[in-house]
Design a protein around this motif. Structure first.
Motif, PDB file in Angstrom:
ATOM      1  N   SER A 284       1.119   3.392  13.344  1.00 46.30           N
ATOM      2  CA  SER A 284       1.174   4.868  14.104  1.00 46.30           C
ATOM      3  C   SER A 284       2.517   5.522  13.795  1.00 46.30           C
ATOM      4  N   CYS A 285       3.385   4.643  13.806  1.00 41.20           N
ATOM      5  CA  CYS A 285       4.797   5.183  13.671  1.00 41.20           C
ATOM      6  C   CYS A 285       4.696   5.786  12.185  1.00 41.20           C
ATOM      7  N   LEU A 286       4.387   4.911  11.249  1.00 41.05           N
ATOM      8  CA  LEU A 286       4.354   5.230   9.942  1.00 41.05           C
ATOM      9  C   LEU A 286       3.492   6.447   9.666  1.00 41.05           C
ATOM     10  N   ALA A 287       2.219   6.684  10.238  1.00 40.84           N
ATOM     11  CA  ALA A 287       1.590   7.806  10.053  1.00 40.84           C
ATOM     12  C   ALA A 287       2.220   9.238  10.762  1.00 40.84           C
ATOM     13  N   GLU A 288       2.946   8.899  11.704  1.00 39.25           N
ATOM     14  CA  GLU A 288       3.790  10.182  11.973  1.00 39.25           C
ATOM     15  C   GLU A 288       4.921  10.667  11.132  1.00 39.25           C
ATOM     16  N   ALA A 289       5.431   9.614  10.519  1.00 38.14           N
ATOM     17  CA  ALA A 289       6.765   9.972   9.785  1.00 38.14           C
ATOM     18  C   ALA A 289       6.014  10.376   8.239  1.00 38.14           C
ATOM     19  N   GLY A 290       4.868  10.004   8.202  1.00 38.04           N
ATOM     20  CA  GLY A 290       4.288  10.210   6.731  1.00 38.04           C
ATOM     21  C   GLY A 290       4.658   9.184   5.750  1.00 38.04           C
ATOM     22  N   TYR A 291       3.815   9.028   4.627  1.00 36.87           N
ATOM     23  CA  TYR A 291       4.138   8.356   3.605  1.00 36.87           C
ATOM     24  C   TYR A 291       3.292   8.885   2.478  1.00 36.87           C
ATOM     25  N   ASP A 292       4.390   9.102   1.476  1.00 37.83           N
ATOM     26  CA  ASP A 292       3.788   9.805  -0.054  1.00 37.83           C
ATOM     27  C   ASP A 292       3.558   8.461  -0.905  1.00 37.83           C
ATOM     28  N   LEU A 293       2.282   8.367  -1.437  1.00 37.98           N
ATOM     29  CA  LEU A 293       2.332   7.271  -2.406  1.00 37.98           C
ATOM     30  C   LEU A 293       2.671   7.582  -3.795  1.00 37.98           C
ATOM     31  N   ASP A 294       3.746   6.924  -4.373  1.00 33.23           N
ATOM     32  CA  ASP A 294       4.183   7.145  -5.624  1.00 33.23           C
ATOM     33  C   ASP A 294       4.101   5.918  -6.451  1.00 33.23           C
ATOM     34  N   LEU A 295       3.017   6.095  -7.355  1.00 31.96           N
ATOM     35  CA  LEU A 295       2.833   4.670  -8.056  1.00 31.96           C
ATOM     36  C   LEU A 295       4.012   4.311  -9.068  1.00 31.96           C
ATOM     37  N   ASP A 296       4.616   5.258  -9.614  1.00 31.10           N
ATOM     38  CA  ASP A 296       6.280   5.013 -10.376  1.00 31.10           C
ATOM     39  C   ASP A 296       6.939   4.245  -9.476  1.00 31.10           C
ATOM     40  N   ALA A 297       7.229   4.790  -8.064  1.00 31.30           N
ATOM     41  CA  ALA A 297       8.290   4.186  -7.179  1.00 31.30           C
ATOM     42  C   ALA A 297       7.649   2.762  -6.925  1.00 31.30           C
ATOM     43  N   LEU A 298       6.497   2.725  -6.674  1.00 34.83           N
ATOM     44  CA  LEU A 298       5.728   1.489  -6.360  1.00 34.83           C
ATOM     45  C   LEU A 298       6.088   0.338  -7.181  1.00 34.83           C
ATOM     46  N   PHE A 299       5.879   0.896  -8.645  1.00 35.27           N
ATOM     47  CA  PHE A 299       6.247  -0.110  -9.599  1.00 35.27           C
ATOM     48  C   PHE A 299       7.612  -0.402  -9.649  1.00 35.27           C
ATOM     49  N   GLU A 300       8.640   0.477  -9.679  1.00 36.82           N
ATOM     50  CA  GLU A 300       9.975   0.240  -9.830  1.00 36.82           C
ATOM     51  C   GLU A 300      10.398  -0.828  -8.520  1.00 36.82           C
ATOM     52  N   PHE A 301       9.863  -0.564  -7.262  1.00 36.66           N
ATOM     53  CA  PHE A 301      10.065  -1.478  -6.021  1.00 36.66           C
ATOM     54  C   PHE A 301       9.865  -2.787  -6.291  1.00 36.66           C
ATOM     55  N   GLY A 302       8.559  -3.159  -6.797  1.00 38.71           N
ATOM     56  CA  GLY A 302       7.994  -4.364  -7.122  1.00 38.71           C
ATOM     57  C   GLY A 302       8.705  -5.213  -8.263  1.00 38.71           C
ATOM     58  N   LEU A 303       9.150  -4.183  -9.338  1.00 36.42           N
ATOM     59  CA  LEU A 303       9.897  -4.997 -10.474  1.00 36.42           C
ATOM     60  C   LEU A 303      11.023  -5.375  -9.902  1.00 36.42           C
ATOM     61  N   GLN A 304      11.954  -4.700  -9.353  1.00 35.09           N
ATOM     62  CA  GLN A 304      12.959  -5.159  -8.788  1.00 35.09           C
ATOM     63  C   GLN A 304      12.904  -6.563  -7.981  1.00 35.09           C
ATOM     64  N   ARG A 305      12.009  -6.531  -6.818  1.00 36.22           N
ATOM     65  CA  ARG A 305      11.759  -7.575  -6.215  1.00 36.22           C
ATOM     66  C   ARG A 305      11.624  -8.779  -6.972  1.00 36.22           C
ATOM     67  N   LEU A 306      10.485  -8.732  -7.974  1.00 34.80           N
ATOM     68  CA  LEU A 306      10.356  -9.767  -8.960  1.00 34.80           C
ATOM     69  C   LEU A 306      11.652 -10.405  -9.866  1.00 34.80           C
ATOM     70  N   LEU A 307      12.215  -9.556 -10.058  1.00 35.05           N
ATOM     71  CA  LEU A 307      13.473 -10.151 -10.918  1.00 35.05           C
ATOM     72  C   LEU A 307      14.396 -10.366 -10.113  1.00 35.05           C
ATOM     73  N   ASP A 308      14.563 -10.171  -8.749  1.00 37.62           N
ATOM     74  CA  ASP A 308      15.502 -10.749  -7.866  1.00 37.62           C
ATOM     75  C   ASP A 308      15.138 -12.211  -7.569  1.00 37.62           C
ATOM     76  N   GLY A 309      13.665 -12.375  -7.809  1.00 36.41           N
ATOM     77  CA  GLY A 309      13.151 -13.861  -7.433  1.00 36.41           C
ATOM     78  C   GLY A 309      13.362 -14.581  -8.493  1.00 36.41           C
ATOM     79  N   LEU A 310      13.189 -14.077  -9.804  1.00 37.70           N
ATOM     80  CA  LEU A 310      13.678 -14.856 -11.027  1.00 37.70           C
ATOM     81  C   LEU A 310      15.115 -15.085 -11.006  1.00 37.70           C
ATOM     82  N   ALA A 311      15.857 -14.239 -10.682  1.00 32.59           N
ATOM     83  CA  ALA A 311      17.311 -14.580 -10.582  1.00 32.59           C
ATOM     84  C   ALA A 311      17.542 -15.880  -9.590  1.00 32.59           C
ATOM     85  N   SER A 312      17.114 -15.606  -8.358  1.00 29.30           N
ATOM     86  CA  SER A 312      17.246 -16.661  -7.417  1.00 29.30           C
ATOM     87  C   SER A 312      16.601 -18.050  -7.969  1.00 29.30           C
TER      88      SER A 312
END
Length: 317
Positions: A284-312
């Motif tokens: 509900s809070c998220l819906a009130e704030a709004g969320y714009d789905l951006d596939l490029d941003a989604l890809f970049e976010f996940g890529l960095q988390r995967l690379l963090d995991g590989l580094a760890s």
């Protein structure tokens, strides 16, 4: 119903031809895509595709890779397919009677252009023959079947984006470069991600340098080759999985006539009714704030988390 479909098809062809003949659409201008036609005229994708195919057959429009279907230049030869018993002198070769000889490169290029603008389902031997102005059977001198054509299409687009000869010194920068280049390929060719298989990998010569790059980089970072290949497949399938949404959204938009935002607007009342129950306070809070789905941003976010995991996993940056 069949008569109505034919009538709408004729209307579309006539209207687009009128726009071109009156100069409303000038040579080089992009004509409405199949998605735009389905939305504007309220017809099925098959009808929209058939209408554009007819204009291509007449030589009025042509497909341009990475751009779409555009108005052909004045004087461009009409590209109607010749009958099997073509009206050319006995013994004359197909290459000598055509403006440009039919080659494997031309076939693959035409197939990629159609797939880029209309999706892989629009690619057929008959359609390509109309695009190239040749008899359908002549294509089989260069490709065995559609599966063979698809392999060559995938290999061709990957060959057009080679990795640099000198990779970055740091392992993370090297992996980022390769992953983003693959993502860019998926974005420019939405059909490529669904066409690639992880469980039954196609033997694409142009894809092997990518695998070699990832293995070499990760192995130098301390992974054994088995773990490095697993990490490579994880990164590949991550990018491929996000990219799947590009093609499915294109198909959904063509079928519904609504883009993703317009479709979400139709779902908002249902979502708000569910959230009003108070069972999902975070949503509900998220819906009130709004969320714009951006596939490029989604890809970049996940890529960095995967690379963090590989580094760890290796215990070092």
């Amino acid at each position: 119903m069949g008569g109505q479909a034919v009538s709408r098809y004729s209307q579309i062809v006539t209207e687009l031809r009128r726009r071109i003949e009156t100069g409303e659409l000038a040579p080089g201008d992009r004509v409405p895509s199949t998605r735009e036609i389905t939305r504007h005229w309220g017809v099925a994708m098959a009808t929209a595709t058939k209408a554009l195919s007819e204009l291509r057959r007449e030589g009025v429009v042509r497909a341009v890779p990475g751009v779409g279907t555009v108005v052909a230049a004045p004087g461009r030869p009409v590209r109607a397919a010749r009958p099997a018993a073509a009206a050319r002198p006995a013994g004359a070769s197909e290459a000598s009677s055509a403006p440009t000889a039919l080659t494997l490169e031309r076939i693959v290029g035409a197939a990629v252009a159609v797939a880029d603008t209309e999706g892989l389902a629009a690619v057929s031997m008959r359609r390509l023959a109309a695009e190239l102005g040749v008899a359908t059977m002549s294509l089989y001198r260069h490709v065995a079947d559609k599966d063979d054509l698809l392999m060559r299409m995938m290999d061709s687009v990957m060959a057009q984006s080679p990795l640099p000869a000198d990779p970055p010194d740091h392992w993370r920068e090297a992996i980022e470069l390769a992953a983003r280049q693959l993502w860019d390929l998926f974005r420019r060719h939405p059909w490529l991600a669904p066409a690639l298989s992880v469980t039954r990998p196609q033997m694409l010569p142009s894809a092997l340098p990518y695998s070699e790059w990832m293995l070499t980089t990760l192995h130098a970072h301390g992974f054994d080759l088995h773990s490095a290949f697993t990490a490579h497949l994880t990164l590949l399938n991550y990018a491929r999985g996000i990219a799947f949404n590009v093609e499915t959204e294109r198909e959904a938009e063509a079928a519904s006539g609504l883009d993703s935002e317009e479709w979400m607007d139709t779902q908002e009342p249902v979502l708000l009714a569910i959230l009003d129950t108070g069972r999902f306070p975070a949503l509900s809070c998220l819906a009130e704030a709004g969320y714009d789905l951006d596939l490029d941003a989604l890809f970049e976010f996940g890529l960095q988390r995967l690379l963090d995991g590989l580094a760890s996993a290796q215990g070092r940056p």
